[in-house]
Design an enzyme around this catalytic site. Structure first.
Site, PDB file in Angstrom:
ATOM      1  N   LYS A 168     113.596 139.189 -29.250  1.00  0.00           N
ATOM      2  CA  LYS A 168     112.728 139.545 -28.132  1.00  0.00           C
ATOM      3  C   LYS A 168     111.277 139.643 -28.600  1.00  0.00           C
ATOM      4  O   LYS A 168     110.990 140.232 -29.653  1.00  0.00           O
ATOM      5  CB  LYS A 168     113.173 140.888 -27.538  1.00  0.00           C
ATOM      6  CG  LYS A 168     114.505 140.792 -26.822  1.00  0.00           C
ATOM      7  CD  LYS A 168     114.384 139.940 -25.583  1.00  0.00           C
ATOM      8  CE  LYS A 168     115.737 139.554 -25.020  1.00  0.00           C
ATOM      9  NZ  LYS A 168     115.657 138.768 -23.785  1.00  0.00           N
ATOM     10  N   ASP A 196     112.019 135.094 -27.108  1.00  0.00           N
ATOM     11  CA  ASP A 196     112.172 135.277 -25.657  1.00  0.00           C
ATOM     12  C   ASP A 196     111.207 136.365 -25.202  1.00  0.00           C
ATOM     13  O   ASP A 196     111.353 137.530 -25.568  1.00  0.00           O
ATOM     14  CB  ASP A 196     113.619 135.691 -25.362  1.00  0.00           C
ATOM     15  CG  ASP A 196     113.900 135.819 -23.873  1.00  0.00           C
ATOM     16  OD1 ASP A 196     112.968 135.631 -23.059  1.00  0.00           O
ATOM     17  OD2 ASP A 196     115.062 136.108 -23.527  1.00  0.00           O
ATOM     18  N   GLU A 222     111.268 131.148 -24.981  1.00  0.00           N
ATOM     19  CA  GLU A 222     111.944 131.361 -23.686  1.00  0.00           C
ATOM     20  C   GLU A 222     111.112 132.240 -22.766  1.00  0.00           C
ATOM     21  O   GLU A 222     110.531 133.234 -23.209  1.00  0.00           O
ATOM     22  CB  GLU A 222     113.303 132.001 -23.977  1.00  0.00           C
ATOM     23  CG  GLU A 222     114.167 132.280 -22.769  1.00  0.00           C
ATOM     24  CD  GLU A 222     115.574 132.692 -23.188  1.00  0.00           C
ATOM     25  OE1 GLU A 222     116.106 132.143 -24.186  1.00  0.00           O
ATOM     26  OE2 GLU A 222     116.145 133.589 -22.538  1.00  0.00           O
ATOM     27  N   GLU A 248     116.612 131.514 -16.443  1.00  0.00           N
ATOM     28  CA  GLU A 248     117.613 132.556 -16.213  1.00  0.00           C
ATOM     29  C   GLU A 248     117.340 133.318 -14.920  1.00  0.00           C
ATOM     30  O   GLU A 248     118.247 133.930 -14.354  1.00  0.00           O
ATOM     31  CB  GLU A 248     117.680 133.515 -17.400  1.00  0.00           C
ATOM     32  CG  GLU A 248     116.474 134.399 -17.563  1.00  0.00           C
ATOM     33  CD  GLU A 248     116.594 135.348 -18.750  1.00  0.00           C
ATOM     34  OE1 GLU A 248     116.436 134.873 -19.886  1.00  0.00           O
ATOM     35  OE2 GLU A 248     116.856 136.534 -18.545  1.00  0.00           O
ATOM     36  N   ASP A 271     122.262 130.744 -15.373  1.00  0.00           N
ATOM     37  CA  ASP A 271     123.286 131.760 -15.634  1.00  0.00           C
ATOM     38  C   ASP A 271     124.280 131.677 -14.492  1.00  0.00           C
ATOM     39  O   ASP A 271     123.927 131.916 -13.336  1.00  0.00           O
ATOM     40  CB  ASP A 271     122.635 133.151 -15.681  1.00  0.00           C
ATOM     41  CG  ASP A 271     123.622 134.222 -16.138  1.00  0.00           C
ATOM     42  OD1 ASP A 271     124.787 134.182 -15.696  1.00  0.00           O
ATOM     43  OD2 ASP A 271     123.219 135.099 -16.917  1.00  0.00           O
ATOM     44  N   HIS A 298     122.616 130.494 -19.878  1.00  0.00           N
ATOM     45  CA  HIS A 298     122.212 131.875 -20.147  1.00  0.00           C
ATOM     46  C   HIS A 298     123.421 132.762 -19.895  1.00  0.00           C
ATOM     47  O   HIS A 298     124.144 132.568 -18.917  1.00  0.00           O
ATOM     48  CB  HIS A 298     121.072 132.265 -19.202  1.00  0.00           C
ATOM     49  CG  HIS A 298     120.658 133.705 -19.303  1.00  0.00           C
ATOM     50  ND1 HIS A 298     121.189 134.693 -18.493  1.00  0.00           N
ATOM     51  CD2 HIS A 298     119.776 134.321 -20.127  1.00  0.00           C
ATOM     52  CE1 HIS A 298     120.634 135.855 -18.818  1.00  0.00           C
ATOM     53  NE2 HIS A 298     119.776 135.657 -19.803  1.00  0.00           N
ATOM     54  N   GLU A 331     124.967 131.567 -25.866  1.00  0.00           N
ATOM     55  CA  GLU A 331     124.324 132.877 -26.015  1.00  0.00           C
ATOM     56  C   GLU A 331     125.356 134.001 -26.189  1.00  0.00           C
ATOM     57  O   GLU A 331     126.238 134.190 -25.352  1.00  0.00           O
ATOM     58  CB  GLU A 331     123.457 133.173 -24.785  1.00  0.00           C
ATOM     59  CG  GLU A 331     122.745 134.508 -24.895  1.00  0.00           C
ATOM     60  CD  GLU A 331     121.531 134.628 -24.003  1.00  0.00           C
ATOM     61  OE1 GLU A 331     121.488 133.958 -22.950  1.00  0.00           O
ATOM     62  OE2 GLU A 331     120.632 135.410 -24.376  1.00  0.00           O
TER      63      GLU A 331
HETATM   64 MG    MG Z   1     116.092 135.445 -21.744  1.00  0.00          MG
END
Ligand code: MG
Length: 379
Positions: A168, A196, A222, A248, A271, A298, A331
């Site tokens: 992240k 991300d 991302e 996502e 997703d 995702h 993922e």
């Molecule tokens: Mg993400």
């Protein structure tokens, strides 16, 4: 065979000291909405919805359930369109699409159990014998802290056999760069590293950040910008040497059509628990292939979401084709989540850094309903 009952289950687990943050918020609990579709012949199917669980439950209970009772659960396409059309005039993105997603996933699980076949067989077959899981982690437990806890976490993933890690960012460009630098130094050059930002930046900020991150060999960047800013995505993509991923927060093939026709991303990440279920995931994947843009699912949720995502990943066509195929990245959220780890007896075991399919019918779920009772929120 007819649908006889739709059961909606919301379960919650408070994280206490295990709370963690991404660029937008703290996670203090894990809350999931599951849908259990019953039939008059005893078969059941399970699905899961991304998004606000209690609100999505209300949509299913009050709007969709009356439309589903008495229907043939094999009519996944017909049912999807009817549910979508029911609320189309009230919006074509948002929570009701997440609610449809859960129902659609449950119907595919049910169909697989009826036919005694895994879902990936029903949606075209496994295009690959295994998928390459990447660890999604390196969230923040404390803002403003140094990189040491994240480095220890990353080392743990490498020791567990992960060959790819997503971390992240979105906590400010300087903080992001120092953390990415520390993680790359820790994991070495052989591990794929993705970042991300969860749409924390303007296009200009993201472009500058992307250039600063280039030296750390980032496989994708991302959600650099908010999902509504498709032109911003295109600007970042045009001026970044790192591949740009997103999607996502995008819903249905209509939404992805806008993202893809502007070539705003290098990688789309639908997703299936949010964008319209397994049925819609396949359409989005086809759209991506028409634009020669890579699609990786995702995945964020319980064991149901993981399994649904895995079946989608297994059946994704190779595009573009070639003698040597790129691995399908899958993922694997590593943040605390009892519903991912404990809900189903059948997990997703990793072998030599890969995940292999099995032949269990439907999604291959064996939901531990007795265990789940403890976490259920009242209707
Ligand atoms: Mg993400």
């Amino acid at each position: 065979m007819r649908i006889s009952r739709i059961e909606t289950i919301v379960a919650q687990h408070h994280l206490g000291e295990d709370k963690f943050a991404y660029s937008q918020a703290w996670y203090n609990s894990r809350t999931i909405l599951m849908v259990k579709v019953h039939t008059d012949v005893g078969h059941v199917g399970w699905g899961e919805s991304f998004g606000p669980a209690l609100a999505n439950r209300a949509i299913i209970d009050h709007v969709f359930t009356p439309m589903l009772i008495g229907r043939d659960p094999l009519d996944t396409g017909v049912i999807w369109e009817e549910l979508y059309n029911k609320l189309r005039d009230n919006g074509y993105k948002g929570m009701h699409i997440e609610a449809i997603s859960a129902i659609d996933i449950a119907l595919w699980d049910l169909k697989g159990k009826m036919l005694n076949l895994p879902v990936y067989k029903l949606i075209g077959g496994a295009r690959r014998e295994r998928v390459l899981p990447y660890a999604t982690g390196l969230y923040r437990r404390q803002l403003g802290a140094g990189p040491e806890p994240l480095c220890a976490e990353a080392t743990g993933y490498v020791e567990q056999g992960f060959r790819a890690i997503k971390m992240k960012i979105g906590f400010g460009p300087d903080d992001d760069v120092s953390m990415v630098k520390a993680i790359r130094r820790t994991i070495g050059s052989d591990i794929l590293l993705m970042v991300d930002a969860n749409h924390a930046y303007t296009a200009n900020e993201a472009i500058h950040l992307s250039r600063r991150l280039e030296e750390f060999d980032i496989f994708w960047f991302e959600e650099p910008v908010p999902p509504e800013d498709i032109d911003g995505y295109a600007e970042v993509k045009a001026r970044s040497r790192i591949s740009i991923a997103g999607g996502e927060a995008e819903l249905t093939s209509y939404g992805f059509h806008s993202l893809l026709e502007k070539r705003a991303v290098d990688i789309v990440q639908p997703d299936c628990c949010a964008s319209g279920g397994i049925s819609e995931f396949q359409k989005i994947a086809t759209l991506a292939s028409l634009h020669n843009i890579q699609c990786y699912p995702h995945v964020w949720g319980s064991a149901i979401a993981m399994k649904a995502g895995l079946h989608c990943a297994l059946a994704l066509p190779h595009y573009p084709g070639g003698l040597v195929q790129r691995p399908m990245l899958f993922e694997m959220d590593r943040t605390p989540n009892v519903f991912r780890e404990r809900l189903c007896a059948s997990g997703l075991p990793m072998k030599d850094g890969w995940i292999y399919p099995n032949e269990e019918p439907g999604l291959g779920l064996r939901v531990d309903e007795e265990w789940l009772e403890h976490y259920k929120l009242a209707d």
